[in-house]
Design an enzyme around this catalytic site. Structure first.
Site, PDB file in Angstrom:
ATOM      1  N   ASP A  29       0.859  -1.191   0.000  1.00 19.28           N
ATOM      2  CA  ASP A  29       0.000   0.000   0.000  1.00 19.28           C
ATOM      3  C   ASP A  29       0.894   1.240   0.000  1.00 19.28           C
ATOM      4  O   ASP A  29       1.861   1.330   0.756  1.00 19.28           O
ATOM      5  CB  ASP A  29      -0.897  -0.012   1.245  1.00 19.28           C
ATOM      6  CG  ASP A  29      -2.020   1.019   1.155  1.00 19.28           C
ATOM      7  OD1 ASP A  29      -3.186   0.608   1.215  1.00 19.28           O
ATOM      8  OD2 ASP A  29      -1.721   2.236   1.043  1.00 19.28           O
ATOM      9  N   ILE A  30       0.577   2.201  -0.866  1.00 21.27           N
ATOM     10  CA  ILE A  30       1.424   3.370  -1.053  1.00 21.27           C
ATOM     11  C   ILE A  30       1.308   4.371   0.112  1.00 21.27           C
ATOM     12  O   ILE A  30       2.190   5.217   0.296  1.00 21.27           O
ATOM     13  CB  ILE A  30       1.099   4.053  -2.412  1.00 21.27           C
ATOM     14  CG1 ILE A  30       2.296   4.829  -2.942  1.00 21.27           C
ATOM     15  CG2 ILE A  30      -0.139   4.914  -2.329  1.00 21.27           C
ATOM     16  CD1 ILE A  30       3.484   4.009  -3.287  1.00 21.27           C
ATOM     17  N   HIS A  93     -10.085  -5.541  -2.418  1.00 17.76           N
ATOM     18  CA  HIS A  93      -8.717  -5.719  -1.924  1.00 17.76           C
ATOM     19  C   HIS A  93      -8.745  -6.024  -0.442  1.00 17.76           C
ATOM     20  O   HIS A  93      -9.536  -5.452   0.307  1.00 17.76           O
ATOM     21  CB  HIS A  93      -7.841  -4.482  -2.197  1.00 17.76           C
ATOM     22  CG  HIS A  93      -8.459  -3.183  -1.798  1.00 17.76           C
ATOM     23  ND1 HIS A  93      -9.437  -2.571  -2.538  1.00 17.76           N
ATOM     24  CD2 HIS A  93      -8.239  -2.378  -0.736  1.00 17.76           C
ATOM     25  CE1 HIS A  93      -9.781  -1.436  -1.954  1.00 17.76           C
ATOM     26  NE2 HIS A  93      -9.078  -1.298  -0.841  1.00 17.76           N
ATOM     27  N   HIS A  95      -6.644  -5.737   2.945  1.00 20.95           N
ATOM     28  CA  HIS A  95      -5.515  -5.059   3.592  1.00 20.95           C
ATOM     29  C   HIS A  95      -4.869  -6.040   4.567  1.00 20.95           C
ATOM     30  O   HIS A  95      -5.553  -6.564   5.458  1.00 20.95           O
ATOM     31  CB  HIS A  95      -5.998  -3.867   4.424  1.00 20.95           C
ATOM     32  CG  HIS A  95      -6.550  -2.713   3.654  1.00 20.95           C
ATOM     33  ND1 HIS A  95      -5.802  -1.611   3.336  1.00 20.95           N
ATOM     34  CD2 HIS A  95      -7.793  -2.478   3.152  1.00 20.95           C
ATOM     35  CE1 HIS A  95      -6.550  -0.730   2.679  1.00 20.95           C
ATOM     36  NE2 HIS A  95      -7.769  -1.233   2.552  1.00 20.95           N
TER      37      HIS A  95
HETATM   38  P1  5GP Z   1      -9.886   1.461   0.687  1.00 16.70           P
HETATM   39  O1  5GP Z   1     -10.502   1.451  -0.694  1.00 16.70           O
HETATM   40  O2  5GP Z   1      -9.826   0.072   1.275  1.00 16.70           O
HETATM   41  O3  5GP Z   1     -10.554   2.435   1.618  1.00 16.70           O
HETATM   42  O4  5GP Z   1      -8.401   1.975   0.569  1.00 16.70           O
HETATM   43  C1  5GP Z   1      -7.642   1.872  -0.624  1.00 16.70           C
HETATM   44  C2  5GP Z   1      -6.184   1.706  -0.281  1.00 16.70           C
HETATM   45  O5  5GP Z   1      -5.458   1.701  -1.503  1.00 16.70           O
HETATM   46  C3  5GP Z   1      -5.587   2.843   0.579  1.00 16.70           C
HETATM   47  O6  5GP Z   1      -4.957   2.276   1.720  1.00 16.70           O
HETATM   48  C4  5GP Z   1      -4.600   3.537  -0.348  1.00 16.70           C
HETATM   49  O7  5GP Z   1      -3.432   3.998   0.303  1.00 16.70           O
HETATM   50  C5  5GP Z   1      -4.291   2.455  -1.368  1.00 16.70           C
HETATM   51  N1  5GP Z   1      -3.969   2.993  -2.687  1.00 16.70           N
HETATM   52  C6  5GP Z   1      -4.719   3.899  -3.387  1.00 16.70           C
HETATM   53  N2  5GP Z   1      -4.131   4.172  -4.573  1.00 16.70           N
HETATM   54  C7  5GP Z   1      -2.988   3.433  -4.619  1.00 16.70           C
HETATM   55  C8  5GP Z   1      -1.957   3.299  -5.599  1.00 16.70           C
HETATM   56  O8  5GP Z   1      -1.959   3.916  -6.668  1.00 16.70           O
HETATM   57  N3  5GP Z   1      -0.944   2.446  -5.299  1.00 16.70           N
HETATM   58  C9  5GP Z   1      -0.900   1.736  -4.130  1.00 16.70           C
HETATM   59  N4  5GP Z   1       0.136   0.917  -3.937  1.00 16.70           N
HETATM   60  N5  5GP Z   1      -1.858   1.842  -3.186  1.00 16.70           N
HETATM   61  C10 5GP Z   1      -2.891   2.687  -3.427  1.00 16.70           C
END
Ligand code: 5GP
Length: 130
Positions: A29-30, A93, A95
């Site tokens: 995660d970035i 996804h 985590h």
């Molecule tokens: P959620 O959809 O579960 O709320 O969070 C999405 C997750 O994806 C976040 O923790 C965010 O940091 C990660 N994320 C969003 N865009 C990118 C990206 O372009 N690259 C990576 N490696 N992680 C990402």
């Protein structure tokens, strides 16, 4: 339009890759809750986890378990936590989060990491999986 995770899986956007199999892909995660925070994503783009068919769901969980065990073995932490949110990116996804305390599970606290540290962390986890 393909999701940002589909673009990562297709190599159109860079990532710190951890692992892949026929159906799933894992990368760091970035914007991590903790060092080693990893996302496990099914290659087939589906928005909500409860909409995966049972086989794809079980497959993703088995893949996440394998990656999670590698994280637990290589990243110092109390344990690896698992959560599914999906409010930001509409592509399923899991985590996998190395937990030191409850703050790592909140998604409020974020860890700052530079490119070298991302790459070194990914390499440690990848090497364990070899
Ligand atoms: P959620 O959809 O579960 O709320 O969070 C999405 C997750 O994806 C976040 O923790 C965010 O940091 C990660 N994320 C969003 N865009 C990118 C990206 O372009 N690259 C990576 N490696 N992680 C990402």
């Amino acid at each position: 339009m393909p999701s940002i995770f589909t673009k990562i899986i297709n190599g159109e956007i860079p990532c710190y890759k951890i692992a892949e199999d026929d159906d799933n892909f894992a990368f760091l995660d970035i914007n991590p809750n903790a060092k080693g925070h990893t996302l496990c994503v099914p290659k087939k783009e589906v928005d909500k986890i409860m909409d995966l068919d049972e086989e794809a769901y079980m497959n993703l969980m088995a893949f996440s378990r394998k990656v999670g065990k590698a994280i637990e073995a290589t990243v110092p932490c109390e344990r690896v936590g698992l959560s599914v949110i999906g409010l930001e990116v509409p592509h399923v996804h899991v985590h996998l989060i190395p937990l030191h305390s409850m703050k790592n599970a909140t998604f409020q606290y974020k860890e700052s990491m530079g490119p070298e540290e991302f790459e070194a962390t990914a390499e440690k986890i990848r090497n364990y999986l070899k």
